[in-house]
Design a protein around this motif. Sequence first.
Motif, PDB file in Angstrom:
ATOM      1  N   THR A  33      -3.866  -2.089  -0.842  1.00 43.79           N
ATOM      2  CA  THR A  33      -4.346  -0.875  -0.153  1.00 43.79           C
ATOM      3  C   THR A  33      -3.554   0.378  -0.515  1.00 43.79           C
ATOM      4  N   ALA A  34      -2.467   0.268  -1.265  1.00 42.83           N
ATOM      5  CA  ALA A  34      -1.603   1.411  -1.561  1.00 42.83           C
ATOM      6  C   ALA A  34      -1.928   1.981  -2.948  1.00 42.83           C
ATOM      7  N   ASP A  35      -1.044   2.814  -3.461  1.00 47.01           N
ATOM      8  CA  ASP A  35      -1.177   3.345  -4.820  1.00 47.01           C
ATOM      9  C   ASP A  35       0.204   3.740  -5.320  1.00 47.01           C
ATOM     10  N   LYS A  36       0.260   4.307  -6.505  1.00 41.15           N
ATOM     11  CA  LYS A  36       1.550   4.579  -7.128  1.00 41.15           C
ATOM     12  C   LYS A  36       2.367   5.638  -6.383  1.00 41.15           C
ATOM     13  N   VAL A  61      11.091   5.591 -15.816  1.00 46.34           N
ATOM     14  CA  VAL A  61      10.414   5.034 -14.642  1.00 46.34           C
ATOM     15  C   VAL A  61       8.899   5.109 -14.838  1.00 46.34           C
ATOM     16  N   LEU A  62       8.242   3.982 -14.635  1.00 43.90           N
ATOM     17  CA  LEU A  62       6.779   3.891 -14.724  1.00 43.90           C
ATOM     18  C   LEU A  62       6.215   3.492 -13.367  1.00 43.90           C
ATOM     19  N   THR A  63       5.240   4.261 -12.891  1.00 43.33           N
ATOM     20  CA  THR A  63       4.426   3.859 -11.747  1.00 43.33           C
ATOM     21  C   THR A  63       2.968   3.910 -12.185  1.00 43.33           C
ATOM     22  N   TYR A  64       2.145   3.072 -11.577  1.00 38.67           N
ATOM     23  CA  TYR A  64       0.726   3.092 -11.942  1.00 38.67           C
ATOM     24  C   TYR A  64      -0.120   2.599 -10.781  1.00 38.67           C
ATOM     25  N   ASP A  65      -1.388   3.020 -10.798  1.00 35.57           N
ATOM     26  CA  ASP A  65      -2.353   2.547  -9.813  1.00 35.57           C
ATOM     27  C   ASP A  65      -2.994   1.267 -10.333  1.00 35.57           C
ATOM     28  N   LEU A  66      -2.879   0.202  -9.573  1.00 41.23           N
ATOM     29  CA  LEU A  66      -3.561  -1.034  -9.931  1.00 41.23           C
ATOM     30  C   LEU A  66      -5.062  -0.793 -10.042  1.00 41.23           C
ATOM     31  N   ARG A  67      -5.737  -1.612 -10.849  1.00 43.65           N
ATOM     32  CA  ARG A  67      -7.196  -1.487 -10.884  1.00 43.65           C
ATOM     33  C   ARG A  67      -7.741  -1.646  -9.464  1.00 43.65           C
ATOM     34  N   GLY A  68      -8.742  -0.837  -9.141  1.00 46.96           N
ATOM     35  CA  GLY A  68      -9.311  -0.890  -7.807  1.00 46.96           C
ATOM     36  C   GLY A  68      -8.570  -0.057  -6.783  1.00 46.96           C
ATOM     37  N   HIS A  69      -7.470   0.575  -7.181  1.00 48.71           N
ATOM     38  CA  HIS A  69      -6.628   1.314  -6.244  1.00 48.71           C
ATOM     39  C   HIS A  69      -6.380   2.734  -6.764  1.00 48.71           C
ATOM     40  N   GLU A 100      -3.073   7.986  12.669  1.00 48.91           N
ATOM     41  CA  GLU A 100      -4.290   8.602  12.154  1.00 48.91           C
ATOM     42  C   GLU A 100      -4.227   8.868  10.651  1.00 48.91           C
ATOM     43  N   SER A 101      -3.090   9.349  10.161  1.00 50.00           N
ATOM     44  CA  SER A 101      -2.975   9.648   8.729  1.00 50.00           C
ATOM     45  C   SER A 101      -3.017   8.369   7.896  1.00 50.00           C
ATOM     46  N   ILE A 102      -2.453   7.285   8.435  1.00 50.29           N
ATOM     47  CA  ILE A 102      -2.508   6.011   7.726  1.00 50.29           C
ATOM     48  C   ILE A 102      -3.932   5.479   7.706  1.00 50.29           C
ATOM     49  N   HIS A 103      -4.628   5.602   8.833  1.00 49.81           N
ATOM     50  CA  HIS A 103      -6.032   5.167   8.877  1.00 49.81           C
ATOM     51  C   HIS A 103      -6.870   5.950   7.873  1.00 49.81           C
ATOM     52  N   LYS A 104      -6.603   7.243   7.764  1.00 47.25           N
ATOM     53  CA  LYS A 104      -7.342   8.075   6.818  1.00 47.25           C
ATOM     54  C   LYS A 104      -7.105   7.592   5.390  1.00 47.25           C
ATOM     55  N   ALA A 105      -5.849   7.263   5.081  1.00 50.36           N
ATOM     56  CA  ALA A 105      -5.530   6.763   3.746  1.00 50.36           C
ATOM     57  C   ALA A 105      -6.161   5.398   3.496  1.00 50.36           C
ATOM     58  N   MET A 106      -6.117   4.530   4.499  1.00 48.41           N
ATOM     59  CA  MET A 106      -6.717   3.195   4.347  1.00 48.41           C
ATOM     60  C   MET A 106      -8.218   3.295   4.104  1.00 48.41           C
ATOM     61  N   ASN A 107      -8.832   4.291   4.701  1.00 48.77           N
ATOM     62  CA  ASN A 107     -10.284   4.443   4.595  1.00 48.77           C
ATOM     63  C   ASN A 107     -10.733   4.944   3.230  1.00 48.77           C
TER      64      ASN A 107
END
Length: 269
Positions: free
Chosen positions: A30-33, A49-57, A176-183
Amino acid sequence: MASFKTSDGINLNYEINGEGKTIVFIHGWTADKTSFDYQMNKLSKDFKVLTYDLRGHGNSDRPDQGLTMNRFAVDLEELMEFLDLKDVSLVGWSMGASIIFEYIKTYGVSRLASVSIVDMTPKLLNDDEWKLGLYHGQFTTEDTFKALTDMSNSWMSFAKPFVKIAVPYLKDEELESIHKAMNTNTPHVMYSMWIAMSANDYRDVLEDITVPTYIIYGDKSTLYSKDTAYYMHSKIPNSKVIPFENCTHFLVIENPEKLSNVVAEIASL
């Protein structure tokens, strides 16, 4: 930010900064980079340093295919090969740690210098002989079917109570902000990866993690226990357990300075 196309045509969003020994951060379900923005800003002064968004995220493609732990491990290998990364310190938080387990199962440790496992278990589902999985030994196969049913009916009907369990100290207005991100997540990706996490058992992979390993856990985590961390310590040859005091599963955000220092320490070995 940059983009890399995998061998099956999926675009992965990534960011790489700094020079020196390489650290790769892998975010959770449910998260991202952006989970590791603090670490990127701090550690890129002394490391690559490398960060990346997993596929689907995040900002990576959200496909219908390749939503398995094995494909996520393949994506990681292909990205590191594309960037010619060697002697890598891998840091995986939550599902990101499962991806590390799957990566080592598939590719071994020849590309790796060290591993950091952040608040995760090698086996999610609990049963009669395993009580070190999700929810401190209380989450079973029956529970995961119920969770998948809830996700399929309405993603947020699962996400809201899950967040409340994971970060119990937050007040409703703070959630609320976490719910918004999860959505912003794509439901079919979320339940596909929940199936992937539930289906795998990486206990027999632990002995193959022969590089220096830090096992990090939040001592207030409602998801995984201290005993889970020490079980992995007993199976991983060159490992060290590091508790994060007064932190939950979200220790990455709750104490980013300590995480940065711990990762810098193992990456410098």
